[in-house]
Write an enzyme that holds these catalytic residues in place. Sequence first.
Site, short mmCIF file in Angstrom:
data_model
loop_
_atom_site.label_atom_id
_atom_site.label_comp_id
_atom_site.label_asym_id
_atom_site.label_seq_id
_atom_site.Cartn_x
_atom_site.Cartn_y
_atom_site.Cartn_z
N GLY A 131 0.77 -1.24 0.00
CA GLY A 131 0.00 0.00 0.00
C GLY A 131 0.80 1.29 0.00
O GLY A 131 0.29 2.34 -0.37
N ASP A 147 1.17 3.24 4.59
CA ASP A 147 0.04 3.91 3.94
C ASP A 147 -0.99 4.32 4.99
O ASP A 147 -1.47 5.44 5.02
CB ASP A 147 -0.59 3.02 2.86
CG ASP A 147 -0.90 1.59 3.36
OD1 ASP A 147 -0.54 1.24 4.51
OD2 ASP A 147 -1.49 0.83 2.58
N ASP A 204 -4.03 1.29 11.23
CA ASP A 204 -5.40 0.99 11.64
C ASP A 204 -5.37 0.40 13.06
O ASP A 204 -5.26 1.14 14.03
CB ASP A 204 -5.98 0.04 10.59
CG ASP A 204 -7.42 -0.35 10.83
OD1 ASP A 204 -8.20 0.50 11.26
OD2 ASP A 204 -7.78 -1.51 10.57
N THR A 205 -5.36 -0.91 13.22
CA THR A 205 -5.31 -1.51 14.56
C THR A 205 -3.93 -1.34 15.20
O THR A 205 -3.79 -1.39 16.41
CB THR A 205 -5.62 -3.02 14.53
OG1 THR A 205 -4.62 -3.66 13.72
CG2 THR A 205 -7.00 -3.29 13.95
N GLY A 206 -2.90 -1.20 14.35
CA GLY A 206 -1.54 -1.11 14.87
C GLY A 206 -0.85 -2.47 14.97
O GLY A 206 0.30 -2.56 15.40
N THR A 217 0.14 -4.44 12.54
CA THR A 217 1.28 -4.47 11.61
C THR A 217 2.48 -3.74 12.22
O THR A 217 3.60 -4.23 12.18
CB THR A 217 0.89 -3.81 10.26
OG1 THR A 217 -0.27 -4.47 9.75
CG2 THR A 217 2.02 -3.90 9.25
N LEU A 218 2.20 -2.56 12.80
CA LEU A 218 3.27 -1.78 13.42
C LEU A 218 3.95 -2.54 14.55
O LEU A 218 5.17 -2.50 14.70
CB LEU A 218 2.71 -0.48 14.03
CG LEU A 218 2.60 0.71 13.13
CD1 LEU A 218 2.40 1.95 13.96
CD2 LEU A 218 3.86 0.83 12.28
N LYS A 268 -6.01 5.84 11.83
CA LYS A 268 -7.36 5.71 12.40
C LYS A 268 -7.22 5.58 13.92
O LYS A 268 -7.13 4.47 14.45
CB LYS A 268 -8.06 4.46 11.86
CG LYS A 268 -8.34 4.45 10.37
CD LYS A 268 -9.06 3.14 9.99
CE LYS A 268 -9.17 2.94 8.50
NZ LYS A 268 -9.62 1.57 8.16
N ASP A 309 -6.03 -0.59 -1.12
CA ASP A 309 -6.87 -1.45 -1.95
C ASP A 309 -8.13 -1.95 -1.25
O ASP A 309 -8.21 -1.98 -0.03
CB ASP A 309 -6.08 -2.70 -2.35
CG ASP A 309 -5.84 -3.63 -1.14
OD1 ASP A 309 -5.22 -3.18 -0.16
OD2 ASP A 309 -6.32 -4.79 -1.18
#
Length: 175
Positions: free
Chosen positions: A45, A100, A103-105, A107-108, A131, A159
């Site tokens: 993304g 990109d 969101d929930t974090g 991935t971070l 978010k 996407d």
Amino acid sequence: MQVNDKTFELYIAEKEIEESIRKIAQKINEDYQGKEVLFIGVLNGVFMFAGELMKYIDLPCEITFIKVQSYDGMSSSGKVHELIGLTTDIKGKDVIVLEDIVDTGITLGKLNSIISSQSPNSFEIATLLYKPDAFKGEFPPKYVGFSIENKFIVGYGMDYQQKGRNLKDIYKLKE
Ligand code: IMP
Ligand code: MG
């Protein structure tokens, strides 16, 4: 705007997106003056955000990419798969991860453990979208283009079922 079976409406126009990215670049240029930065973009993304941001970075820097996947359709799967690993040595470097959207974090959190284990000198996150209402992580992103409501969006690299990444503006799901 139709993407597969869903209808989306214009949310953030290209011009606003680009202005916001230039501001992030300016802030990074100030904060990292006299330093060398290693940018790590999170695929897929991030490709448009990273491309636009890098044009305005005025520092000695390198960019590399990592590919992870957490989203499945319109929500986070809760698990993060590393699809292309990190090949660059980051020990002692000043690292900025480019996302990109945060969101929930989740991935971070995963990226944080991959990167911190390799002892960078410093580590920050720059994201085009954030978010805050969905975020459950420990460390919120330092550089944010737009804090947005908890709505599903597409365009500018992001996407829906792998479609819509090519849109030059950002759209949100129409309800
Ligand atoms: P997180 O792990 O929940 O923070 O989600 C991070 C990743 O999920 C982002 O880097 C995006 O690739 C994807 N994602 C999160 N929210 C959206 C959205 O609204 N539209 C498209 N992709 C999203
Ligand atoms: Mg992403």
